[in-house]
Design a protein around this motif. Structure first.
Motif: not given
Lengths: 286, 497
Positions: A6, A17, A76, B78, B82, B85, B122, B130, B248, B255, B258, B260-261
């Protein structure tokens, strides 16, 4: 194991992206006047530009002056509706960028100093020494009309930094907030963009018995459209001129109301030299 | 429940009382120096509009609301998925000092500041949002997971083959042993992540906070109220919609949701790391000029701001404790019985309303000073600790001969909860310190005020240095509170930070 897959697929999507790079012309506007429904209002402007320029034009909203400048620097956005100060800051860090148009009203913009009745101040031609020791709020830290120009004239008159003139100096973050805070007397005095004040008075949102304008700054150049220098290379020869003409030819009252301006007139980097000098004088830029 | 054991730590009581007194005293000493002046004002017109807006929520574009709500959940979900873990991995390596230092330093920076930093690279993108949540939360997870593991019994490990490596030990004994506690904590942290995600809207990410800040700033209180109500409901119903089975599905939806980057050139990243965040003189290799630049920023901004921040934090912390003790019984079944619903509602409103809004309302009431800041921080954090304490109060085993009413509150529940309650307060200490950053509107020059100014003036070198100072202060406070906790017996609170 499943979670690792995942995570990997997630990372893959990010990088995908990152690589996606369509030639869209993107613009933004500093969040200054009537920020709500900015998206709806500026999407109409984007549609107009798309139609006139023949490329896809998109608007992205930002929350602060510095976010607008950063987006401009990082390419941007290629075009931005900046305030006087934010435009100067942006053009300093992006070589070749240029002020191409300003609002008709921006040739002679001004700020008001407003005071709550408890401050005991009355309207006057000059700044009053009775301001000393009052509580005072600016608007946003990066605002030309809510911070830069008022601070300049206060420093000029008192020959001291605002923090030394007033008992307390706050930054409300927004012109409407400044008005609300002075109207309630939470701050005794504040500095505000004249057009926001006039609009709120006209809309009947202000109780003029408790708060009034006590001084008006001399006029100065403010908001302008600034474009990156590399747009001709990316969108074709003469693109910058085309954008300028399109903006100057904008006559639809509905579109102009988004800014709100009666029309756009030509502008150049040199028009903003006084703003740059002022910002240097009070140490906002080096 | 493994948690309960820690809420019932049998302390001598004396140590705890002494520690509480010490804190009370430190706050009392701060009072004459902290600036808590009250200014007369006429707030009623504006407060009336706020109150009217609160009871007449209105939003005319439901699609926009759904989008903002979706993005708020997407970022939070998200980031937590992330961060777990990563935090787990760090917790397994907790015996390395460098890992502990790393976790403490990423934890020490507020999500908003991480967001502002990443925004330089970004823009307003998925990556910025995130990372801004993921990075500090990994540090928090690492610390809390490691603490949970140290509390587990070492016996099951003895059954493993002697040659088993560290990861097998965790995979086959420690993680299964602690699973209930770990997942309980992740759940709680998800609620925090929803708050962080919403608040990141204040700097421009497309979450609920984006529209909330705008509406509030523009005085459109009905719209602000609509967003707040939606957020309250979202938080209140987490346990109904956050089903492990559906995870899930949620992750895939998140996802997809979200933003876009935009593309970022490697050159820009490098420029930011190698140039933007260092003063000019250092880049020119002029070490003495660079040192004097750092010294100047430290003496003119960082040091006075540091004192101001610490003083406000101390006062807010003690008031937080007082408020939490007052409100927790209202939400506890053991104390409020079936009248606990309104109490629960109050706790929800207190902990879910951004401090910035409390601060504004209190600014109207008291005028600009440290007072609205202290009260705003205390209301929010008091509500949060009250909520956690109420939860634990309910888990206490009840007996037929238990006292009732005030006696139960004063002589049974509160003493039993007190060690854990103090531990909570210590955890919140560093959080309150970070949150005092938001008080620029009050004209109080805290560390966060100067960091915000530095970003606004595009002085990333100064912002970076001030963030470092804040992070060091946070690490210091964190280690002091750890030591105090150990000495006092308020050892830990089942890891709820």
């Amino acid at each position: 194991m499943k979670s690792i897959t995942r995570v990997l697929s997630l990372l893959a999507m990010f990088s995908a992206s990152l690589l996606a790079n369509a030639e869209t012309f993107v613009f933004t506007a500093i969040p200054d006047e009537d920020e709500s429904r900015l998206q709806q209002r500026f999407n109409k402007v984007a549609d107009y530009l798309t139609e006139q320029l023949g490329v896809e034009v998109k608007y992205i909203p930002v929350k602060s002056y510095s976010a607008a400048i950063t987006a401009f620097r990082n390419d941007q956005v290629q075009l931005a509706w900046f305030g006087g100060l934010s435009g100067v800051q942006a053009r300093r860090i992006v070589d070749g960028s240029e002020a191409i148009a300003q609002g008709y009203e921006d040739q002679f913009f001004k700020s008001y100093i407003i005071a709550h009745k408890s401050a005991g101040l009355t309207p006057a031609e000059t700044l009053s020494d009775a301001l000393k020791g009052k509580t005072f709020t600016f608007g946003s830290k990066g605002s030309t009309s809510g911070r830069l120009m008022p601070e300049f004239y206060l420093r000029e008159h008192f020959n001291a930094a605002p923090a030394d003139v007033f008992e307390r100096v706050g930054f409300s973050g927004d012109h409407s907030r400044t008005i609300a805070q002075v109207q309630s007397g939470a701050y005794q005095v504040g500095a505000v963009n004249y057009s926001v004040w006039d609009a709120e008075v006209a809309a009947g949102k202000i109780d003029t018995n408790s708060v009034q304008v006590i001084w008006t700054t001399p006029t100065y150049p403010d908001y302008q459209w600034t474009i990156r220098g590399d747009v001709d290379a990316r969108f074709g020869e003469g693109f910058k001129e085309k954008v300028r003409t399109t903006l100057l030819n904008m006559t639809d009252k509905d579109l102009l109301a988004s800014f709100p301006r009666q029309s756009f007139v030509p502008a150049s980097n040199a028009d903003y030299a006084p703003i740059e000098d002022t910002a240097k004088a009070i140490g906002l830029i080096d | 429940m493994p948690n309960n054991r820690h809420w019932e730590i049998n302390s001598t009581g004396k140590k705890l009382a002494l520690l509480s007194l010490l804190f009370l005293l430190s706050a009392l000493i701060c009072i004459p120096f902290a600036d808590l002046k009250i200014y007369p004002s006429e707030p009623w017109r504006e407060l009336g509009r706020i109150a009217w807006g609160f009871v007449t929520p209105w939003w005319d574009d439901p699609w926009l609301l759904v989008q903002a709500l979706g993005q708020t959940i997407a970022f939070a979900l998200l980031a937590v998925v992330l961060a777990v873990p990563v935090g787990m991995l760090l917790a397994m390596l907790w015996h390395w000092r460098v890992v502990r230092m790393l976790a403490a330093s990423v934890r020490a920076v507020h999500e908003i500041f991480w967001g502002l930093l990443f925004m330089q690279l970004w823009g307003l993108s998925a990556t910025t949002g995130l990372l801004a949540i993921l990075i500090p939360y990994s540090g928090v997870f690492a610390k809390v997971f490691a603490e949970i593991f140290t509390r587990q019994s070492p016996l099951p490990q003895a059954t493993l083959a002697p040659a088993s490596d560290r990861f097998s030990r965790y995979a086959y004994t420690l993680i299964p042993q602690a699973f209930a506690e770990l997942s309980h904590y992740v759940r709680y942290r998800f609620e925090c992540a929803l708050r962080s995600s919403a608040i990141l809207g204040f700097i421009g990410l497309p979450t609920l906070g984006f529209h909330l800040e705008t509406a509030f700033k523009q005085g459109q209180y009905s719209e602000a109220a609509a967003l707040l109500w939606v957020f309250f409901i979202l938080i209140a119903t987490i346990r109904f919609w956050l089903q492990p089975k559906l995870l899930p599905v949620y992750v895939i939806a998140a996802i997809w949701l979200l933003p876009e980057t935009p593309p970022v050139s490697g050159g820009m990243l490098w420029q930011f790391i190698s140039e933007d965040i260092w003063p000019r003189s250092l880049q020119d290799g002029d070490l003495s000029a660079a040192l004097s630049w750092y010294a100047r920023v430290f003496t003119s901004e960082a040091w006075p701001a540091l004192l101001q921040t610490l003083m406000l934090t101390q006062l807010a912390l003690v008031l937080t404790g007082a408020i939490a003790l007052m409100v927790y019984p209202l939400g506890s079944r053991a104390l409020a019985g079936r009248y606990r619903l309104p109490g629960r509602g109050l706790l929800l409103v207190l902990r879910s309303t951004p401090e910035m809004m409390f601060a504004f309302v209190l600014l109207l009431l008291f005028g600009p000073s440290g007072l609205p800041a202290v009260v705003a921080l205390a209301l929010h954090n008091g509500g949060l600790i009250g909520f956690l304490a109420a939860g634990h109060s309910e888990k206490q085993i009840q007996r037929l001969d238990d006292p009732s009413g005030m006696n139960r509150y004063l002589y049974q529940q509160t003493p039993r909860l007190y060690p854990g309650f103090l531990a909570f307060l210590f955890y919140r200490w560093e959080v309150i310190l970070r949150e005092s950053a938001i008080m620029g509107i009050l004209g109080i020059a805290t560390l966060g005020f100067f960091i915000d100014s530095a970003f606004e003036e595009l002085r990333y070198d100064k912002a970076f240095f001030l963030i470092l100072v804040t992070a060091l202060l946070n690490i210091l406070v964190d280690s002091v509170s750890r030591r105090l906790r150990r000495v006092s017996g308020a050892e830990d609170a089942g890891g709820l930070g």
